[in-house]
Every structure is written in C-alpha cells, then in structure tokens.
Design a protein around this motif. Structure first.
Motif, PDB file in Angstrom:
ATOM      1  N   MET A   1       0.851  -1.204   0.000  1.00 41.07           N
ATOM      2  CA  MET A   1       0.000   0.000   0.000  1.00 41.07           C
ATOM      3  C   MET A   1       0.881   1.246   0.000  1.00 41.07           C
ATOM      4  O   MET A   1       1.886   1.304   0.701  1.00 41.07           O
ATOM      5  N   THR A   2       0.505   2.239  -0.775  1.00 34.91           N
ATOM      6  CA  THR A   2       1.219   3.511  -0.787  1.00 34.91           C
ATOM      7  C   THR A   2       1.175   4.138   0.598  1.00 34.91           C
ATOM      8  O   THR A   2       0.145   4.145   1.264  1.00 34.91           O
ATOM      9  N   GLN A   3       2.307   4.689   1.054  1.00 33.97           N
ATOM     10  CA  GLN A   3       2.392   5.242   2.400  1.00 33.97           C
ATOM     11  C   GLN A   3       2.122   6.738   2.466  1.00 33.97           C
ATOM     12  O   GLN A   3       1.839   7.274   3.527  1.00 33.97           O
ATOM     13  N   SER A   4       2.240   7.445   1.324  1.00 34.07           N
ATOM     14  CA  SER A   4       1.998   8.883   1.328  1.00 34.07           C
ATOM     15  C   SER A   4       1.532   9.330  -0.052  1.00 34.07           C
ATOM     16  O   SER A   4       2.063   8.874  -1.065  1.00 34.07           O
ATOM     17  N   VAL A   5       0.533  10.207  -0.071  1.00 35.11           N
ATOM     18  CA  VAL A   5      -0.042  10.717  -1.317  1.00 35.11           C
ATOM     19  C   VAL A   5      -0.274  12.214  -1.157  1.00 35.11           C
ATOM     20  O   VAL A   5      -0.701  12.672  -0.091  1.00 35.11           O
ATOM     21  N   VAL A   6       0.004  12.979  -2.211  1.00 31.87           N
ATOM     22  CA  VAL A   6      -0.311  14.412  -2.214  1.00 31.87           C
ATOM     23  C   VAL A   6      -1.328  14.677  -3.317  1.00 31.87           C
ATOM     24  O   VAL A   6      -1.126  14.269  -4.467  1.00 31.87           O
ATOM     25  N   ALA A   7      -2.425  15.346  -2.960  1.00 32.28           N
ATOM     26  CA  ALA A   7      -3.442  15.732  -3.942  1.00 32.28           C
ATOM     27  C   ALA A   7      -3.569  17.241  -3.959  1.00 32.28           C
ATOM     28  O   ALA A   7      -3.350  17.919  -2.947  1.00 32.28           O
ATOM     29  N   ARG A   8      -3.919  17.764  -5.106  1.00 38.54           N
ATOM     30  CA  ARG A   8      -4.057  19.216  -5.317  1.00 38.54           C
ATOM     31  C   ARG A   8      -5.438  19.504  -5.887  1.00 38.54           C
ATOM     32  O   ARG A   8      -5.942  18.775  -6.745  1.00 38.54           O
ATOM     33  N   ALA A   9      -6.068  20.582  -5.410  1.00 41.94           N
ATOM     34  CA  ALA A   9      -7.368  21.006  -5.943  1.00 41.94           C
ATOM     35  C   ALA A   9      -7.371  22.526  -6.068  1.00 41.94           C
ATOM     36  O   ALA A   9      -6.752  23.227  -5.263  1.00 41.94           O
ATOM     37  N   PRO A  10      -8.068  23.047  -7.079  1.00 41.91           N
ATOM     38  CA  PRO A  10      -8.023  24.495  -7.349  1.00 41.91           C
ATOM     39  C   PRO A  10      -9.085  25.282  -6.611  1.00 41.91           C
ATOM     40  O   PRO A  10     -10.160  24.775  -6.269  1.00 41.91           O
ATOM     41  N   GLY A  11      -8.774  26.566  -6.391  1.00 41.91           N
ATOM     42  CA  GLY A  11      -9.801  27.509  -6.000  1.00 41.91           C
ATOM     43  C   GLY A  11     -10.632  27.885  -7.224  1.00 41.91           C
ATOM     44  O   GLY A  11     -10.318  27.496  -8.355  1.00 41.91           O
ATOM     45  N   LYS A  12     -11.693  28.639  -6.995  1.00 41.63           N
ATOM     46  CA  LYS A  12     -12.579  29.009  -8.107  1.00 41.63           C
ATOM     47  C   LYS A  12     -12.966  30.468  -8.014  1.00 41.63           C
ATOM     48  O   LYS A  12     -12.875  31.113  -6.959  1.00 41.63           O
ATOM     49  N   ILE A  13     -13.396  30.999  -9.129  1.00 42.35           N
ATOM     50  CA  ILE A  13     -14.072  32.285  -9.141  1.00 42.35           C
ATOM     51  C   ILE A  13     -15.440  32.075  -9.776  1.00 42.35           C
ATOM     52  O   ILE A  13     -15.659  31.103 -10.509  1.00 42.35           O
ATOM     53  N   ASN A  14     -16.352  32.964  -9.468  1.00 44.20           N
ATOM     54  CA  ASN A  14     -17.681  32.938 -10.074  1.00 44.20           C
ATOM     55  C   ASN A  14     -17.746  34.036 -11.117  1.00 44.20           C
ATOM     56  O   ASN A  14     -17.772  35.217 -10.776  1.00 44.20           O
ATOM     57  N   CYS A  15     -17.758  33.647 -12.385  1.00 43.63           N
ATOM     58  CA  CYS A  15     -17.875  34.638 -13.457  1.00 43.63           C
ATOM     59  C   CYS A  15     -19.295  35.186 -13.540  1.00 43.63           C
ATOM     60  O   CYS A  15     -19.515  36.273 -14.101  1.00 43.63           O
TER      61      CYS A  15
END
Length: 315
Positions: A1-15
């Motif tokens: 099993m993988t011991q460490s994972v990094v995930a990234r998610a973006p902020g947003k703007i409302n057009c």
C-alpha cells in the motif's frame, strides 16, 4: 500500500452568480458559472499505524496569517472528508493530513471545498478504497455545494444550490488578477445581508446562466464578456466591507476589463485581456497603489494526485 499521497485542488471564481430568495430549507437557489483557477490547495495524506486522523498546516501556507488560530480539529473540512470516506467505505485506517493553504480563507474562492476535494482524492488513493470521481463528488456534496466543482475543475454552470453541474468545454485561457483581502467574510453572513437588502424587492429564482455570457466566454470575446460578468452578492459584500468598492475602482482604473467579487467575497477578480495585460495591471496596483495581487488563469483541472516530487504551487 502507498504510504503517502499528495493531492491538489483548485480555487474558483464565479464569473456569473445570480441568487434567488431564501428557500424553506434555508438555502438559496443560484445560477452560477464557476471557473477553476490556478491557485491551489494541497493536501498530503500519510498512513498511520493507528486509526487516528491528525491534521497539520504546512509552513508554506501563504493564505494563513496566524497559524496558531487556524482550526485543525473536527470542524475542519479535511477531517470531515476523511471521516466521511472511512464511514462510507468501512476502511477505518488512520491518516496524517497536512494542508498547504494558498486560496484566501473565507474569500469567496472555495478554498475549504478544495481542501475537502483534495482530501477525498488523496485518502481514496492512500487507502485503496477504489471510489470513482463521481462517487467522490457525491460524497463531497454532503460537505458543501462547491466540493463537486473542486473535484472536477474546468468551468461549469451550477444550478440548484450550485451542486447541479453542467461542464463547459472552454478552448481559450482567461487571465485574471486576484485581489485578496486581509480579512474574510462569512458566507452565511453575506447571504443574510443580501436578504436584508432585498427584503422589499421581488426576487425570482434563477433558472439559467445568461446565454450571451456563456457564448462570449466560449468564443473568447473578452470585450463582450466583461459587461456580462455579474454577481448578486456584490452589493451585500460591499455593504459589509465598503472598502471593497474602492479597491474595485482602483482595479478598473488600472485597466481591468471588469472587476467583480468572487462568490461571497471579499476576494476581487479582475479580468485581463491576456497574461501581459495581467502583468500590467499588477504593476500598477502593486507599485502605485500598494495593493496585494495574485495572477491566475483558468480554466484548470480539478482535484488530482501530484507526482511525489511536485509540491510547489503552479501559478
């Protein structure tokens, strides 16, 4: 099993953000056009030998001015997301979660929702629970209407309370200059102010985003797009923080095609013609007016796993 994972998610703007009257359940129906932009939250998930969920704040968290006051307990959305995933899958493993916060806190850009989306993606990979992105999105919707969008990213029309998403396939890049405030605005407080300001007005439930606005965005016609950008929450945000109007005027005087509040504010988003124009606006605001700025572009992808060697922001 993988011991460490990094995930990234973006902020947003409302057009685009039209808000209906308060509903019986206390929420408001909206018609929104979300755009994910290149300002990201990272969540690293590292396996523990016990069943504890522990959260920490990465020292590179540029959005946090006072780390000591940042809540890391059960009320934090990363704890709620990891707990929900465990309960849904029955996989009761422990995890150390470290958040790198770059999206302005309580700034109308969905930073907390991005944290939740990144946590779901990271823990799903770390624990090998095998949920699809759609399943993770449905789980995330229980935590907040913006979480499914942070999961998918890109650009999308959002109806209902913002969680009924219809993706838009944009072919062109849009450049923006963000002006973060040194304070946050509570989303419920801004909605409450909007309701008070509209108490004697007839307000209808929005059912669509302006087709002309969508067309201009799809075609990359920024001069046509600019006057069609709208946010009903602006008047409430300005009532609570009148200085936002001054900064908005400074942004437009600096050459922005349009300046609007993102979400419930107080972050301002200034539309630029291109990357060079964005740099010109930043120079004028930063050097001549002393206004802090962040260059971003969109649309960008939603929550995803990062290669182990990439931890720095991608602006």
């Amino acid at each position: 099993m993988t011991q460490s994972v990094v995930a990234r998610a973006p902020g947003k703007i409302n057009c685009y953000f039209k808000v209906g009257p308060p509903r019986a359940d206390g929420y408001h129906s909206v018609a929104s056009l979300y755009m994910a932009v290149s300002l990201y939250e990272d969540v690293s998930a590292t396996a523990r030998t016990d069943q504890e969920i522990h959260v920490s704040l990465h020292p590179d968290s540029t959005a946090v001015s006072d780390p000591e006051s940042f809540p890391l307990g059960p009320e934090n959305l990363v704890v709620k997301a990891a707990t929900m995933l465990r309960e849904y899958t029955g996989h009761y493993a422990g995890v150390d979660l470290c958040i790198t916060k770059r999206v302005p806190i309580a700034g109308g850009m969905g930073g907390g929702s991005a944290d939740a989306a990144a946590t779901l993606v990271a823990c799903n990979a770390l624990w090998g629970t095998g949920l699809t992105r759609e399943e993770l999105s449905r789980l995330g919707a229980r935590l907040g209407a913006d979480v499914p969008f942070a999961m998918h990213g890109g650009a999308a029309v959002g109806l209902g309370v913002g969680d009924e998403l219809a993706p838009l396939l944009l072919r062109t890049r849009t450049d923006w200059v963000l002006v973060p405030a040194s304070y946050g605005l509570s989303t419920p407080r801004v909605y409450g102010m909007l309701d008070r300001l509209r108490a004697n007005e007839e307000v209808s439930t929005p059912t669509e985003v302006d087709p002309a606005m969508i067309g201009a965005l799809l075609d990359g016609e920024l001069e046509t797009l600019a006057p069609l950008l709208v946010n009903d929450m602006t008047r409430a945000a300005l009532a609570l923080a009148p200085e936002l109007g001054v900064v908005r005027d400074l942004g437009e005087a600096a050459g922005a095609l349009h300046a609007l509040v993102s979400g419930s504010g107080p972050t301002l988003a200034l539309l630029a013609r291109n990357q060079d124009h964005s740099a010109q606006i930043i120079t004028q605001l930063s050097d001549e007016a002393g206004v802090a700025t962040l260059p971003v572009h969109g649309p960008v992808p939603g929550a995803s796993i990062l290669p182990a060697v990439i931890i720095s922001p991608q602006l």
